[in-house]
Design a protein around this motif. Structure first.
Motif, PDB file in Angstrom:
ATOM      1  N   ALA A 110       2.570  -0.911   4.690  1.00  0.00           N
ATOM      2  CA  ALA A 110       1.149  -1.177   4.928  1.00  0.00           C
ATOM      3  C   ALA A 110       0.554  -0.130   5.864  1.00  0.00           C
ATOM      4  O   ALA A 110      -0.580   0.319   5.673  1.00  0.00           O
ATOM      5  N   LYS A 111       1.318   0.287   6.876  1.00  0.00           N
ATOM      6  CA  LYS A 111       0.826   1.307   7.809  1.00  0.00           C
ATOM      7  C   LYS A 111       0.652   2.647   7.102  1.00  0.00           C
ATOM      8  O   LYS A 111      -0.330   3.352   7.323  1.00  0.00           O
ATOM      9  N   CYS A 157       9.462  -0.980   4.501  1.00  0.00           N
ATOM     10  CA  CYS A 157       9.308  -2.417   4.733  1.00  0.00           C
ATOM     11  C   CYS A 157       8.027  -2.916   4.074  1.00  0.00           C
ATOM     12  O   CYS A 157       6.992  -2.268   4.139  1.00  0.00           O
ATOM     13  N   PRO A 214       2.452  -7.446   5.562  1.00  0.00           N
ATOM     14  CA  PRO A 214       1.417  -6.995   6.502  1.00  0.00           C
ATOM     15  C   PRO A 214       2.051  -6.534   7.812  1.00  0.00           C
ATOM     16  O   PRO A 214       3.071  -7.060   8.241  1.00  0.00           O
ATOM     17  N   ASP A 215       1.463  -5.539   8.426  1.00  0.00           N
ATOM     18  CA  ASP A 215       1.947  -4.971   9.684  1.00  0.00           C
ATOM     19  C   ASP A 215       3.348  -4.393   9.560  1.00  0.00           C
ATOM     20  O   ASP A 215       4.090  -4.351  10.539  1.00  0.00           O
ATOM     21  N   ARG A 216       3.729  -3.981   8.378  1.00  0.00           N
ATOM     22  CA  ARG A 216       5.032  -3.368   8.174  1.00  0.00           C
ATOM     23  C   ARG A 216       4.841  -1.903   7.799  1.00  0.00           C
ATOM     24  O   ARG A 216       3.722  -1.418   7.650  1.00  0.00           O
ATOM     25  N   CYS A 217       5.914  -1.181   7.636  1.00  0.00           N
ATOM     26  CA  CYS A 217       5.871   0.275   7.435  1.00  0.00           C
ATOM     27  C   CYS A 217       5.054   0.697   6.213  1.00  0.00           C
ATOM     28  O   CYS A 217       4.283   1.649   6.291  1.00  0.00           O
ATOM     29  N   ALA A 277      -2.423   2.467   4.887  1.00  0.00           N
ATOM     30  CA  ALA A 277      -3.655   2.547   5.685  1.00  0.00           C
ATOM     31  C   ALA A 277      -3.903   3.985   6.141  1.00  0.00           C
ATOM     32  O   ALA A 277      -5.047   4.459   6.120  1.00  0.00           O
ATOM     33  N   CYS A 324      11.658   2.729   9.695  1.00  0.00           N
ATOM     34  CA  CYS A 324      12.135   2.029  10.893  1.00  0.00           C
ATOM     35  C   CYS A 324      13.623   1.706  10.871  1.00  0.00           C
ATOM     36  O   CYS A 324      14.186   1.313  11.893  1.00  0.00           O
TER      37      CYS A 324
END
Length: 109
Positions: free
Chosen positions: A92-93, A84, A87-90, A96, A54
């Motif tokens: 973690a994505k 990054c 949670p909900d950062r690059c 997942a 990002c």
């Protein structure tokens, strides 16, 4: 009056922990300790603390293996990137998405 005790029909549980392998067969061994901390700092300086996904500039990024160690990726600087953290950062994505791919659902599903 004397109370009698019943014998348990359950087997005795072994309370020792089962040893877990650190790596999968054929995976590259993970660097730990001071060596890893020096490499993290080197990657941060190389990438100017900028997230590869990002573009956010922060000092607390995670260092990520582009090709995971379990898939034969290396610990070379060329296989490492900053992402990054949190949670909900690059990172973690990406993690997942990799988990979905391992489960057979494909990337981005």
């Amino acid at each position: 009056m004397k109370l009698t005790t019943l014998r348990s029909s359950l087997p005795v549980l072994n309370t020792q922990r089962v040893q877990v392998l650190d790596t999968k067969a054929g995976a590259t061994e993970r660097i730990r300790g001071r060596g890893w901390m020096r490499q993290r700092e080197r990657i941060g300086l190389r990438d100017h603390y900028k997230c590869a996904a990002c573009g956010a500039i922060r000092s607390d990024h995670d260092v990520d293996h582009r090709i995971p160690l379990e898939k034969g990726g290396s610990n070379d600087d060329s296989n490492l990137q900053l992402l990054c953290s949190g949670p909900d950062r690059c990172h973690a994505k990406k993690t997942a998405a990799e988990a979905k791919a391992r489960a057979g659902r494909g990337w981005g599903s």
